[in-house]
Write a protein that holds these residues in place. Structure first.
Motif, short mmCIF file in Angstrom:
data_model
loop_
_atom_site.label_atom_id
_atom_site.label_comp_id
_atom_site.label_asym_id
_atom_site.label_seq_id
_atom_site.Cartn_x
_atom_site.Cartn_y
_atom_site.Cartn_z
N PRO A 1 0.83 -1.21 0.00
CA PRO A 1 0.00 0.00 0.00
C PRO A 1 0.86 1.25 0.00
N LEU A 2 0.25 2.35 -0.43
CA LEU A 2 0.93 3.63 -0.40
C LEU A 2 1.06 4.12 1.04
N PRO A 3 2.03 4.96 1.32
CA PRO A 3 2.12 5.52 2.68
C PRO A 3 0.87 6.32 3.00
N GLU A 4 0.35 6.14 4.19
CA GLU A 4 -0.91 6.78 4.56
C GLU A 4 -0.67 8.24 4.93
N THR A 5 -1.38 9.10 4.27
CA THR A 5 -1.38 10.53 4.56
C THR A 5 -2.82 11.02 4.55
N ASN A 6 -3.00 12.23 5.02
CA ASN A 6 -4.35 12.79 5.03
C ASN A 6 -4.89 13.01 3.62
N TYR A 7 -4.01 13.44 2.72
CA TYR A 7 -4.44 13.74 1.35
C TYR A 7 -3.46 13.08 0.38
#
Length: 731
Positions: free
Chosen positions: A411-417
């Motif tokens: 998965p992609l790194p989790e960020t707010n946007y």
């Protein structure tokens, strides 16, 4: 024997060391993480790896390059004068393709000379010597001739008039989001690109089976433009998903293999159906009934309360769907055909900016992957001594067996946007699954590659393919088509009414809800245009040259849906007569064109002609006999309308009789089948055509009637008073 095995072992080691594929004949295929290529046989079948154990099987090696992936030495890539500060992203955030620097024509290719890529890698572009402008030269000459000290004594400071120089740190700030590959860059800015190979349903099922989450929800995305042609009727059975039956006492959906998987239907781009949200909501019973018909036998037994009709463009019901995804958690999978709006819906319903909210109390996910996410863009490390030919920008790109590589990318790194998938009208934009987590481990949303939709665009000229996609709601024009005339859609799809009752000519009213231009003409001229004959009139045909030889009969559709109550509502309300007591019937049907839209067909018939004798079987037989007689005279089965020509003899354009179950069947209670009007449709290869019960879209989307009454006449009361007062003054 030992010598050959030793050579093979040495060859495998060399291939693994230099990152070479063992099947050189498949170098022209773009290889991604997408599991659709698991089932592809590469090269010679004899070159496959022998099975060492019964449970193992030979699958494609999941690597990207067909040659050494040394980016600085690749053709077209510049030599790196300095060491980059970071590596390229593992996947392109726009299409999900595995990043690479070797094949410019494939997805995931990054050109290191691009400005955004160099800024992301922390490289500085070489500064080009700019030629001084004439205005700058004049200013410099004036400044040299000015006595600066004398001006400073008078209180004039020239340095304060100069612009302040920006700090060096502002120019070297790192971008927040990783750049997209060159293919996505061209799609966003130039609307050009190549489609990827569409996966199969089996490959998507295997991908979903590797989900690390306990709760999984499949969102079957459908397109409102050609609903329900974008439906996959057996998707739930192929993915082993149990739909909720109508019987409320039945067993609920149970866990299988420790996971629970459910399915919902989402109809996207609903703004194409009606101008307002309230009108679209009123169509939900109709959409559910059409979906039941498309599901076949299963549709009568399942409960369709899980159907959502949304519009990402107008933000209709997207907020409610976003909250549902957030409350459900787990893995949400976007499954559907190409160009149904999955990526646009993905961006509209993804729960953004919720990393700071508290995690759920219940356990949603299974601890398969580590809780701490690995950095998708690690800093550049020192290369090892035995990896001289490895690419420093692409770490870990080694040829590994498929058993050691999961189907799902990390998965992609989790960020707010986080960055969202690229939205494009090109079919097949998404190349590999794109996993975007949300809510601090609460769940993730996965955008899967689209399945094949029919490839109608392959029969259309390249500059006209954009016109096939309906991007906005269409207010159709009205065409009155009588027997002997036809309606052309784009010049290569033809709708021809069949005169079943020779003693009565019916008038077919057609409303084309398609972005392709329609044209009504005689059947003889329409056939000439469609088949690209030499004597064809000057009517635009957007098909590729040679498509006329592939035109076939796509079906004979009976106009059998009664729409009298909706079309003759004004007459019924004024007279108070019931619809079954009227001397006429209004029948309709929607002819669907895959991926483009639909054509609404209506015809008014007399009740005694519809339910009287002869029966449907005799009428269909007489119609077929009329066609055969026309063929004997050298025509196309349309009597005096068609003329003899050589291209008519070469092509089989004879309309086929109606299906046996429709032609010789009986109506309800053993009554004979009514004399339904018939319309024949011709298309390339006899494909890309469907039908559904009429939606009466013209009543919803028709142009507002202009006020025929003129402006009301101004009152003459004041003028008369003024005239009367003037007469009194004169007296």
């Amino acid at each position: 024997m030992q010598r050959s095995s030793g050579c093979a072992l040495a060859a495998r080691r060399l291939c693994r060391a230099f990152n070479l594929d063992r099947s050189p004949s498949a170098f022209d295929l773009p290889l991604y993480f997408c599991p659709a290529f698991r089932s592809l046989s590469l090269g010679n079948p004899t070159a496959r790896r022998p099975q060492s154990r019964p449970e193992s099987r030979w699958t494609q090696v999941r690597q990207l390059h067909a040659q050494s992936v040394s980016a600085p030495s690749a053709e077209g890539q510049p030599e790196l004068a300095q060491k980059p500060q970071r590596t390229l992203p593992l996947q392109c955030p726009g299409c999900g393709a595995f990043s690479q620097t070797a094949v410019p024509s494939d997805a995931g290719y990054y050109n290191l000379s691009r400005k955004s890529v160099m800024q992301y890698l922390g490289l500085e572009r070489p500064k080009e010597a700019k030629k001084p402008r004439k205005a700058d030269q004049i200013v410099q000459e004036v400044l040299q001739s000015v006595d600066v000290e004398a001006l400073e004594c008078q209180g004039i400071d020239l340095k304060s008039l100069l612009p302040e120089s920006k700090p060096a740190s502002a120019a070297t700030t790192e971008p927040d989001k990783p750049p997209v590959c060159d293919r996505c860059h061209n799609l966003i800015h130039h609307s050009t690109g190549n489609s990827i190979y569409h996966p199969s349903i089996e490959s998507l099922r295997e991908t979903i089976e590797e989900s690390p989450y306990k709760y999984n929800h499949v969102y079957h995305v459908l397109d409102a433009a050609d609903f329900p042609m974008s439906l996959l009727p057996r998707l739930h059975s192929l993915m082993d998903i149990k739909l909720r039956p109508r019987n409320r006492r039945s067993d609920p959906v149970n866990f299988r293999h420790g996971k629970k998987t459910e399915m919902s239907f989402i109809i996207t781009r609903s703004d194409l159906l009606a101008p307002t949200k309230e009108q679209v909501d009123a169509l939900m019973p109709y959409l559910q009934s059409v979906l039941r018909d498309a599901l076949g036998r299963v549709g009568e037994r399942v409960r369709l309360g899980n159907v959502h009709c949304v519009s990402a463009k107008r933000a209709w019901w997207t907020k409610q769907l976003k909250e549902e995804i957030w409350e459900r958690g787990g893995a949400g999978w976007m499954v559907g055909k190409v160009n149904v709006g999955k990526s646009q819906l993905f961006e509209a319903v993804y729960p953004k900016g919720r990393m700071d909210e508290k995690p759920p109390k219940q356990q949603i996910s299974i601890k398969v992957f580590p809780k701490t996410q690995t950095n998708a863009n690690p800093p550049l490390a020192e290369p090892e001594q035995d990896s001289e030919d490895s690419n420093p920008l692409l770490p870990g790109r080694t040829a590994m067996p498929d058993d050691d590589f999961p189907l799902l990318p990390p998965p992609l790194p989790e960020t707010n946007y986080p960055p969202m998938p690229v939205v494009s009208s090109l079919p097949g934009t998404t190349a590999s699954p794109i996993r975007v987590p949300f809510g601090n481990g609460r769940g993730e949303l996965i955008d899967l590659p689209g399945l094949s939709r029919g490839d109608l665009e392959l029969h259309v000229r390249e500059e006209k393919r954009k016109n096939l996609i309906m991007t906005e709601r269409i207010v159709p024009e009205t065409y009155a088509v009588t027997p002997g005339r036809s309606l052309l859609i784009g010049g290569f799809i033809r709708l021809t009414p069949r005169n079943v009752a020779p003693d009565e000519e019916l008038v077919f009213i057609m409303y084309p809800f398609t972005p392709i231009k329609a044209h009504c003409t005689s059947t003889r001229k329409a056939v000439a245009v469609q088949t690209e004959a030499e004597d064809a009139p000057n009517v635009e045909n957007i098909a590729l040259p040679g498509t006329g030889a592939t035109i076939k009969h796509a079906g004979a559709f009976q106009v059998r849906y009664d729409t009298t109550k909706k079309q003759a509502r004004a007459v019924l309300d004024r007279t108070g007569v019931k619809a079954d007591r009227l001397p006429f019937r209004v029948l309709g049907i929607d002819i669907l064109i895959e991926g483009c839209g639909w054509v609404e067909v209506e015809v008014q018939v007399r009740t005694k002609k519809l339910f009287g004798s002869p029966s449907a079987s005799s009428s269909a037989t007489s119609a077929t006999a009329t066609i055969r007689e026309g063929e004997k005279d050298g025509g196309d089965g349309l009597g005096e309308v068609a003329s003899t020509s050589e291209w008519m003899e070469k092509l089989d354009l004879r309309p086929e009789p109606v299906n046996a179950e429709e032609k010789e069947g009986s109506g309800k209670d053993g009554q004979p089948e009514p004399n339904w009007p018939i319309i024949d449709v011709y298309s390339p290869e006899g494909r890309f055509i469907g039908y559904r019960r009429p939606m009466n879209g013209f009543v919803i989307n028709r142009k507002p009637h202009k006020n025929q009454r003129g402006r009301p006449r101004k009152s003459m009361k004041g003028a008369k008073k003024l005239a009367k007062a003037a007469r009194r003054e004169e007296e």
